[in-house]
Motif scaffolding. Structure first.
Motif, PDB file in Angstrom:
ATOM      1  N   GLY A 191       0.812  -1.202   0.000  1.00 54.04           N
ATOM      2  CA  GLY A 191       0.000   0.000   0.000  1.00 54.04           C
ATOM      3  C   GLY A 191       0.849   1.257   0.000  1.00 54.04           C
ATOM      4  N   ILE A 192       1.916   1.251   0.794  1.00 52.50           N
ATOM      5  CA  ILE A 192       2.833   2.402   0.833  1.00 52.50           C
ATOM      6  C   ILE A 192       3.415   2.659  -0.551  1.00 52.50           C
ATOM      7  CG2 ILE A 192       5.078   3.175   1.694  1.00 52.50           C
ATOM      8  CD1 ILE A 192       4.333   1.796   4.369  1.00 52.50           C
ATOM      9  N   ALA A 193       3.857   1.584  -1.213  1.00 48.01           N
ATOM     10  CA  ALA A 193       4.437   1.726  -2.559  1.00 48.01           C
ATOM     11  C   ALA A 193       3.401   2.268  -3.543  1.00 48.01           C
ATOM     12  CB  ALA A 193       4.992   0.387  -3.034  1.00 48.01           C
ATOM     13  N   SER A 194       2.174   1.759  -3.454  1.00 50.75           N
ATOM     14  CA  SER A 194       1.118   2.257  -4.348  1.00 50.75           C
ATOM     15  C   SER A 194       0.826   3.722  -4.085  1.00 50.75           C
ATOM     16  CB  SER A 194      -0.157   1.429  -4.146  1.00 50.75           C
ATOM     17  OG  SER A 194       0.014   0.101  -4.586  1.00 50.75           O
ATOM     18  N   GLY A 195       0.782   4.093  -2.811  1.00 49.05           N
ATOM     19  CA  GLY A 195       0.529   5.488  -2.457  1.00 49.05           C
ATOM     20  C   GLY A 195       1.608   6.422  -2.951  1.00 49.05           C
ATOM     21  N   MET A 196       2.824   5.897  -3.097  1.00 49.63           N
ATOM     22  CA  MET A 196       3.931   6.703  -3.607  1.00 49.63           C
ATOM     23  C   MET A 196       3.941   6.773  -5.130  1.00 49.63           C
ATOM     24  SD  MET A 196       6.946   5.473  -1.006  1.00 49.63           S
ATOM     25  CE  MET A 196       8.167   6.594  -1.711  1.00 49.63           C
ATOM     26  N   GLY A 197       3.004   6.050  -5.756  1.00 45.25           N
ATOM     27  CA  GLY A 197       2.881   6.124  -7.205  1.00 45.25           C
ATOM     28  C   GLY A 197       3.559   5.005  -7.969  1.00 45.25           C
ATOM     29  N   PHE A 198       4.065   4.000  -7.267  1.00 45.55           N
ATOM     30  CA  PHE A 198       4.724   2.891  -7.959  1.00 45.55           C
ATOM     31  C   PHE A 198       3.693   1.912  -8.496  1.00 45.55           C
ATOM     32  CE2 PHE A 198       7.980   4.617  -5.199  1.00 45.55           C
ATOM     33  CZ  PHE A 198       9.076   4.675  -6.064  1.00 45.55           C
ATOM     34  N   GLY A 199       4.057   1.226  -9.583  1.00 46.78           N
ATOM     35  CA  GLY A 199       3.115   0.376 -10.296  1.00 46.78           C
ATOM     36  C   GLY A 199       3.230  -1.100  -9.993  1.00 46.78           C
ATOM     37  N   ASP A 200       2.726  -1.896 -10.940  1.00 44.79           N
ATOM     38  CA  ASP A 200       2.573  -3.327 -10.716  1.00 44.79           C
ATOM     39  C   ASP A 200       3.897  -4.068 -10.578  1.00 44.79           C
ATOM     40  OD1 ASP A 200      -0.146  -2.985 -10.798  1.00 44.79           O
ATOM     41  OD2 ASP A 200      -0.337  -3.528 -12.910  1.00 44.79           O
ATOM     42  N   ASN A 201       4.925  -3.626 -11.296  1.00 48.24           N
ATOM     43  CA  ASN A 201       6.216  -4.289 -11.150  1.00 48.24           C
ATOM     44  C   ASN A 201       6.713  -4.211  -9.710  1.00 48.24           C
ATOM     45  OD1 ASN A 201       6.416  -4.968 -13.855  1.00 48.24           O
ATOM     46  ND2 ASN A 201       7.600  -3.142 -14.402  1.00 48.24           N
ATOM     47  N   SER A 202       6.599  -3.021  -9.140  1.00 46.41           N
ATOM     48  CA  SER A 202       7.050  -2.814  -7.766  1.00 46.41           C
ATOM     49  C   SER A 202       6.235  -3.647  -6.788  1.00 46.41           C
ATOM     50  CB  SER A 202       6.956  -1.338  -7.388  1.00 46.41           C
ATOM     51  OG  SER A 202       7.719  -0.533  -8.263  1.00 46.41           O
ATOM     52  N   ILE A 203       4.914  -3.652  -6.989  1.00 50.26           N
ATOM     53  CA  ILE A 203       4.044  -4.402  -6.083  1.00 50.26           C
ATOM     54  C   ILE A 203       4.337  -5.893  -6.189  1.00 50.26           C
ATOM     55  CG2 ILE A 203       1.668  -4.901  -5.442  1.00 50.26           C
ATOM     56  CD1 ILE A 203       2.689  -1.977  -5.000  1.00 50.26           C
ATOM     57  N   ALA A 204       4.533  -6.386  -7.411  1.00 49.56           N
ATOM     58  CA  ALA A 204       4.841  -7.804  -7.592  1.00 49.56           C
ATOM     59  C   ALA A 204       6.140  -8.174  -6.897  1.00 49.56           C
ATOM     60  CB  ALA A 204       4.920  -8.146  -9.078  1.00 49.56           C
ATOM     61  N   ALA A 205       7.127  -7.301  -6.988  1.00 48.26           N
ATOM     62  CA  ALA A 205       8.405  -7.563  -6.324  1.00 48.26           C
ATOM     63  C   ALA A 205       8.236  -7.599  -4.810  1.00 48.26           C
ATOM     64  CB  ALA A 205       9.435  -6.504  -6.719  1.00 48.26           C
ATOM     65  N   GLY A 209       8.086 -10.498  -0.044  1.00 49.00           N
ATOM     66  CA  GLY A 209       7.330 -10.646   1.197  1.00 49.00           C
ATOM     67  C   GLY A 209       6.995 -12.101   1.470  1.00 49.00           C
ATOM     68  N   LEU A 210       6.613 -12.819   0.421  1.00 46.08           N
ATOM     69  CA  LEU A 210       6.330 -14.244   0.574  1.00 46.08           C
ATOM     70  C   LEU A 210       7.577 -14.996   1.041  1.00 46.08           C
ATOM     71  CD1 LEU A 210       4.450 -16.675   0.291  1.00 46.08           C
ATOM     72  CD2 LEU A 210       5.134 -16.810  -2.131  1.00 46.08           C
ATOM     73  N   ALA A 211       8.724 -14.609   0.508  1.00 45.85           N
ATOM     74  CA  ALA A 211       9.974 -15.256   0.940  1.00 45.85           C
ATOM     75  C   ALA A 211      10.193 -15.045   2.441  1.00 45.85           C
ATOM     76  CB  ALA A 211      11.152 -14.690   0.140  1.00 45.85           C
ATOM     77  N   GLU A 212       9.895 -13.841   2.936  1.00 43.76           N
ATOM     78  CA  GLU A 212       9.999 -13.573   4.368  1.00 43.76           C
ATOM     79  C   GLU A 212       9.056 -14.468   5.165  1.00 43.76           C
ATOM     80  OE1 GLU A 212      10.941  -8.757   4.295  1.00 43.76           O
ATOM     81  OE2 GLU A 212       9.483  -9.564   5.682  1.00 43.76           O
ATOM     82  N   ILE A 213       7.826 -14.540   4.701  1.00 48.80           N
ATOM     83  CA  ILE A 213       6.815 -15.332   5.406  1.00 48.80           C
ATOM     84  C   ILE A 213       7.222 -16.796   5.480  1.00 48.80           C
ATOM     85  CG2 ILE A 213       4.424 -16.121   5.320  1.00 48.80           C
ATOM     86  CD1 ILE A 213       3.735 -13.434   3.952  1.00 48.80           C
ATOM     87  N   ILE A 214       7.715 -17.322   4.367  1.00 50.84           N
ATOM     88  CA  ILE A 214       8.127 -18.727   4.343  1.00 50.84           C
ATOM     89  C   ILE A 214       9.308 -18.962   5.271  1.00 50.84           C
ATOM     90  CG2 ILE A 214       9.126 -20.551   2.897  1.00 50.84           C
ATOM     91  CD1 ILE A 214       7.391 -19.498   0.596  1.00 50.84           C
ATOM     92  N   ARG A 215      10.268 -18.041   5.281  1.00 51.22           N
ATOM     93  CA  ARG A 215      11.417 -18.197   6.179  1.00 51.22           C
ATOM     94  C   ARG A 215      10.972 -18.289   7.634  1.00 51.22           C
ATOM     95  NH1 ARG A 215      14.081 -14.368   2.745  1.00 51.22           N
ATOM     96  NH2 ARG A 215      13.692 -12.654   4.202  1.00 51.22           N
ATOM     97  N   LEU A 216      10.076 -17.389   8.034  1.00 53.03           N
ATOM     98  CA  LEU A 216       9.620 -17.403   9.411  1.00 53.03           C
ATOM     99  C   LEU A 216       8.786 -18.650   9.686  1.00 53.03           C
ATOM    100  CD1 LEU A 216       9.380 -16.056  12.164  1.00 53.03           C
ATOM    101  CD2 LEU A 216       7.395 -14.794  11.299  1.00 53.03           C
ATOM    102  N   GLY A 217       7.893 -18.981   8.777  1.00 52.58           N
ATOM    103  CA  GLY A 217       7.053 -20.157   8.971  1.00 52.58           C
ATOM    104  C   GLY A 217       7.849 -21.429   9.147  1.00 52.58           C
ATOM    105  N   VAL A 218       8.817 -21.631   8.287  1.00 55.82           N
ATOM    106  CA  VAL A 218       9.649 -22.838   8.365  1.00 55.82           C
ATOM    107  C   VAL A 218      10.430 -22.868   9.678  1.00 55.82           C
ATOM    108  CG1 VAL A 218      11.657 -24.002   7.342  1.00 55.82           C
ATOM    109  CG2 VAL A 218       9.789 -23.185   5.882  1.00 55.82           C
TER     110      VAL A 218
END
Length: 331
Positions: free
Chosen positions: A198-212, A217-226
């Motif tokens: 949301g912060i990135a979108s509010g700053m005007g960044f597009g889909d490439n940024s959000i996808a990244a 973010g998913l990589a972070e979640i998986i690291r913690l979960g494991v």
């Protein structure tokens, strides 16, 4: 007939009451405010949290003892950081074999416990009686009857199946999973990543940024979960990737909307107003998720940045620069 007590009449509790009733489950909603209980019981509407949504006939009360009487399933639909205090008051009136279903997504501040762990500690219930619901379930869409799926996590597969039967409808498809840890970590962490998006979108960044941001973010979640014993496959499913996509991309997501307001230059107060006074769980959870990651030696740079923006006064531009300026390395 299965009887469910939905403890909490916010947007999510109200929506789940509708789903359960549509599935043929007898439902009583507990509302903290008498006027909310009155509107639910008399008009079968919740003008305070879900205006415009017509509910099926349900009972409602602001007396928790009445709500809990005879309940087979107790749906705990209060914010994560207030679950302990509320459950402490309710626990003596919960039936000895009732299933306790957590639908809050967060890590408790201070104790760093997952919601199922808080429930076990406060109620004394065997973990086999505790279930969690997690998935891409935006309340507004679900209340409108739009097709959705979710995960019921419980170490007791038979109990998970009983909850599944109590809430399956033509538009709501629940799956079962015994990986409670994975379901809860996916649900808690996705709110934090949605703030970053949301912060990135509010700053005007597009889909490439959000996808990244979503992918890292998913990589972070998986690291913690494991690190906590979760199955990676759980986090690749509805309770992980599915919930992450919905929360990070939908304008109905309070966490994303809160982030957009911050990224657009708004203060924390302005961002709170942008979510109509409702709680963006990620604002509080970012601190507890960060502390949990630190305790297990897990690196979560996005979570760290969101925490600094929300609680340490870091400017959003500086946070983004920190993330984009991280050292390059193999994926």
């Amino acid at each position: 007939m299965t009887r469910a007590a939905v403890m909490g009449a916010g947007s999510w509790g109200t929506t789940l009451a509708k789903v359960l009733a549509d599935a043929g489950t007898e439902v009583t909603v507990w509302a903290r405010r008498p006027e909310v209980a009155e509107a639910l019981a008399t008009d079968h509407r919740n003008p305070y949290y879900m205006p415009g949504v017509q509910l099926p006939p349900i009972a409602a009360t602001n007396d928790h003892e009445r709500a809990l009487a005879g309940a087979d399933i107790v749906v705990l639909a209060v914010p994560s950081q207030s679950l302990r205090a509320n459950l402490s008051a309710w626990a003596p009136d919960i039936g000895g074999d009732a299933t306790l279903l957590s639908v809050a997504k967060g890590i408790e501040n201070g104790t760093l416990l997952r919601m199922s762990e808080v429930i076990a500690e406060v109620s004394g219930a065997d973990p086999a009686r505790i279930a969690v619901l997690s998935g891409p379930n935006l309340a507004g869409e679900l209340a409108a009857g739009q097709p959705a799926a979710t995960v019921i996590g419980c170490i007791d597969a038979q109990r998970a199946a009983a909850v599944q039967q109590a809430c399956v409808t033509s538009y709501f498809r629940p799956y079962t999973n015994t990986d409670v840890t994975g379901c809860e970590i996916g649900g808690a962490c996705k709110n934090v990543i949605a703030l970053a998006c949301g912060i990135a979108s509010g700053m005007g960044f597009g889909d490439n940024s959000i996808a990244a941001l979503m992918t890292r973010g998913l990589a972070e979640i998986i690291r913690l979960g494991v690190a906590l014993g979760a199955e990676p496959a759980t986090l690749a499913g509805l309770a992980g990737v599915g919930d992450l996509i919905a929360t990070c991309t939908s304008p109905l997501s309070r966490n994303r909307s809160f982030g957009v307001a911050l990224g657009s230059g708004g203060s924390m107060q302005v961002a709170q107003e942008a979510t109509h006074g409702q709680i963006a769980e990620g604002v509080k959870s970012c601190s507890s998720v960060r502390a949990l990651a630190d305790a297990h030696g897990v690196e979560m740079p996005l979570t760290e940045a969101v925490h600094q923006v929300c609680h340490e006064g870091l400017a959003v531009q500086s946070a983004l620069e920190k993330l984009l300026g991280r050292r390059i390395k193999p994926e």
